[in-house]
Design a protein around this motif. Structure first.
Motif, PDB file in Angstrom:
ATOM      1  N   TRP A  57     -28.471  19.451  -5.506  1.00 33.87           N
ATOM      2  CA  TRP A  57     -28.105  19.736  -4.127  1.00 33.87           C
ATOM      3  C   TRP A  57     -28.678  21.081  -3.702  1.00 33.87           C
ATOM      4  O   TRP A  57     -28.615  22.043  -4.447  1.00 33.87           O
ATOM      5  N   ASP A  58     -29.212  21.120  -2.494  1.00 36.95           N
ATOM      6  CA  ASP A  58     -29.757  22.364  -1.949  1.00 36.95           C
ATOM      7  C   ASP A  58     -28.869  22.780  -0.773  1.00 36.95           C
ATOM      8  O   ASP A  58     -29.126  22.427   0.376  1.00 36.95           O
ATOM      9  N   HIS A  59     -27.790  23.507  -1.076  1.00 38.17           N
ATOM     10  CA  HIS A  59     -26.826  23.874  -0.040  1.00 38.17           C
ATOM     11  C   HIS A  59     -26.623  25.384   0.073  1.00 38.17           C
ATOM     12  O   HIS A  59     -25.788  25.837   0.824  1.00 38.17           O
ATOM     13  N   GLY A  60     -27.332  26.174  -0.689  1.00 35.53           N
ATOM     14  CA  GLY A  60     -27.250  27.622  -0.550  1.00 35.53           C
ATOM     15  C   GLY A  60     -26.298  28.304  -1.513  1.00 35.53           C
ATOM     16  O   GLY A  60     -26.312  29.530  -1.624  1.00 35.53           O
TER      17      GLY A  60
ATOM     18  N   VAL B 174     -19.867  25.008 -28.294  1.00 36.71           N
ATOM     19  CA  VAL B 174     -20.990  24.687 -27.414  1.00 36.71           C
ATOM     20  C   VAL B 174     -20.903  25.606 -26.216  1.00 36.71           C
ATOM     21  O   VAL B 174     -19.833  25.819 -25.645  1.00 36.71           O
ATOM     22  N   TYR B 175     -22.029  26.174 -25.833  1.00 33.46           N
ATOM     23  CA  TYR B 175     -22.124  27.034 -24.658  1.00 33.46           C
ATOM     24  C   TYR B 175     -22.403  26.119 -23.474  1.00 33.46           C
ATOM     25  O   TYR B 175     -23.484  25.536 -23.378  1.00 33.46           O
ATOM     26  N   TYR B 176     -21.418  25.939 -22.567  1.00 36.35           N
ATOM     27  CA  TYR B 176     -21.515  24.958 -21.492  1.00 36.35           C
ATOM     28  C   TYR B 176     -21.624  25.674 -20.154  1.00 36.35           C
ATOM     29  O   TYR B 176     -20.867  26.606 -19.885  1.00 36.35           O
ATOM     30  N   GLY B 177     -22.535  25.228 -19.321  1.00 35.92           N
ATOM     31  CA  GLY B 177     -22.732  25.863 -18.023  1.00 35.92           C
ATOM     32  C   GLY B 177     -22.546  24.891 -16.884  1.00 35.92           C
ATOM     33  O   GLY B 177     -23.032  23.758 -16.928  1.00 35.92           O
ATOM     34  N   ASP B 178     -21.817  25.305 -15.837  1.00 33.00           N
ATOM     35  CA  ASP B 178     -21.686  24.570 -14.577  1.00 33.00           C
ATOM     36  C   ASP B 178     -22.489  25.310 -13.529  1.00 33.00           C
ATOM     37  O   ASP B 178     -22.364  26.530 -13.399  1.00 33.00           O
ATOM     38  N   PHE B 179     -23.286  24.566 -12.758  1.00 29.03           N
ATOM     39  CA  PHE B 179     -24.132  25.176 -11.739  1.00 29.03           C
ATOM     40  C   PHE B 179     -23.767  24.618 -10.374  1.00 29.03           C
ATOM     41  O   PHE B 179     -23.435  23.433 -10.247  1.00 29.03           O
ATOM     42  N   ALA B 180     -23.855  25.447  -9.344  1.00 29.22           N
ATOM     43  CA  ALA B 180     -23.505  25.020  -7.991  1.00 29.22           C
ATOM     44  C   ALA B 180     -24.415  23.892  -7.514  1.00 29.22           C
ATOM     45  O   ALA B 180     -23.972  23.015  -6.766  1.00 29.22           O
ATOM     46  N   GLN B 181     -25.681  23.878  -7.933  1.00 28.46           N
ATOM     47  CA  GLN B 181     -26.617  22.856  -7.477  1.00 28.46           C
ATOM     48  C   GLN B 181     -26.255  21.459  -7.984  1.00 28.46           C
ATOM     49  O   GLN B 181     -26.789  20.468  -7.490  1.00 28.46           O
ATOM     50  N   ASP B 182     -25.342  21.357  -8.970  1.00 29.41           N
ATOM     51  CA  ASP B 182     -24.937  20.055  -9.501  1.00 29.41           C
ATOM     52  C   ASP B 182     -23.831  19.405  -8.680  1.00 29.41           C
ATOM     53  O   ASP B 182     -23.473  18.256  -8.942  1.00 29.41           O
ATOM     54  N   TYR B 183     -23.252  20.110  -7.710  1.00 27.87           N
ATOM     55  CA  TYR B 183     -22.117  19.607  -6.956  1.00 27.87           C
ATOM     56  C   TYR B 183     -22.463  19.466  -5.476  1.00 27.87           C
ATOM     57  O   TYR B 183     -23.273  20.211  -4.949  1.00 27.87           O
ATOM     58  N   PRO B 184     -21.802  18.526  -4.774  1.00 31.96           N
ATOM     59  CA  PRO B 184     -21.995  18.421  -3.323  1.00 31.96           C
ATOM     60  C   PRO B 184     -21.498  19.692  -2.623  1.00 31.96           C
ATOM     61  O   PRO B 184     -20.747  20.485  -3.215  1.00 31.96           O
ATOM     62  N   PRO B 185     -21.882  19.909  -1.360  1.00 29.94           N
ATOM     63  CA  PRO B 185     -21.545  21.176  -0.687  1.00 29.94           C
ATOM     64  C   PRO B 185     -20.052  21.508  -0.657  1.00 29.94           C
ATOM     65  O   PRO B 185     -19.673  22.660  -0.836  1.00 29.94           O
TER      66      PRO B 185
ATOM     67  N   TRP C  71     -17.594  20.642  -2.780  1.00 25.11           N
ATOM     68  CA  TRP C  71     -17.102  21.080  -4.092  1.00 25.11           C
ATOM     69  C   TRP C  71     -17.728  22.412  -4.497  1.00 25.11           C
ATOM     70  O   TRP C  71     -17.089  23.248  -5.135  1.00 25.11           O
ATOM     71  N   ALA C  72     -18.970  22.633  -4.126  1.00 23.05           N
ATOM     72  CA  ALA C  72     -19.627  23.914  -4.454  1.00 23.05           C
ATOM     73  C   ALA C  72     -18.950  25.054  -3.710  1.00 23.05           C
ATOM     74  O   ALA C  72     -18.759  26.143  -4.269  1.00 23.05           O
ATOM     75  N   TRP C  73     -18.573  24.813  -2.450  1.00 23.96           N
ATOM     76  CA  TRP C  73     -17.868  25.851  -1.688  1.00 23.96           C
ATOM     77  C   TRP C  73     -16.521  26.155  -2.320  1.00 23.96           C
ATOM     78  O   TRP C  73     -16.135  27.306  -2.472  1.00 23.96           O
ATOM     79  N   LEU C  74     -15.775  25.095  -2.714  1.00 22.57           N
ATOM     80  CA  LEU C  74     -14.442  25.281  -3.283  1.00 22.57           C
ATOM     81  C   LEU C  74     -14.504  25.962  -4.645  1.00 22.57           C
ATOM     82  O   LEU C  74     -13.674  26.816  -4.966  1.00 22.57           O
ATOM     83  N   GLN C  75     -15.513  25.632  -5.461  1.00 22.24           N
ATOM     84  CA  GLN C  75     -15.583  26.178  -6.812  1.00 22.24           C
ATOM     85  C   GLN C  75     -16.192  27.573  -6.877  1.00 22.24           C
ATOM     86  O   GLN C  75     -16.251  28.160  -7.954  1.00 22.24           O
TER      87      GLN C  75
END
Length: 148
Positions: A88-91, A108-119, A121-125
């Motif tokens: 997702w390209d939402h800024g 395990v070193y686990y990473g969550d990225f904003a680009q993996d979520y819709p706008p 959920w990315a705003w909320l997280q």
């Protein structure tokens, strides 16, 4: 009546032969035995600082670890991994990293990225969980009361 009390005689200092003094090895051995005895006495008691994985517990994670270092190909270009999901390209560009247990002795070193979520959920997280949880709970309760 006019005599003074007897003065104590000064004794000559005691001289002991060098062989009678404990050796450095004997002192080290005594120190090691003392430390081993202290360690054995404190084995039954554990606190936050001593509850590490090697003692049978897990440390309390009070902060998130930093992101892993970037990886490069032998020619010097950045290493790329294939993705089989939408980007997702939402800024929003936050990253959340965490250590997750994997089996008994590994993590395990686990990473969550904003680009993996819709706008939405990315705003909320982008906010910490302790900030968002009261609002989501209030929203859920109000929704349940209105639509019951």
């Amino acid at each position: 009546f006019g005599s003074r009390p007897p003065q104590p005689q000064a004794r000559p200092p005691l001289r002991c032969p060098r062989a009678a003094l404990p050796s450095r090895a004997a002192l080290s051995r005594a120190m090691l035995l003392l430390r081993a005895k202290q360690h054995a006495l404190t084995q039954g008691r554990r606190g936050i600082a001593t509850s590490v994985v090697r003692m049978g517990g897990a440390p309390p994670y009070l902060h998130m670890p930093p992101a892993p270092p970037p990886e490069f190909e032998p020619d010097g270009s950045a290493k790329k991994y294939p993705l089989h999901q939408p980007i997702w390209d939402h800024g929003y560009d936050w990253e959340h990293w965490s250590l997750l247990p994997a089996g008994v002795f590994h993590t395990v070193y686990y990473g969550d990225f904003a680009q993996d979520y819709p706008p939405y959920w990315a705003w909320l997280q982008k906010f910490p969980m302790w900030v968002v949880t009261p609002f989501l709970t209030l929203w859920a309760i109000v929704t349940m009361v209105v639509f019951q």
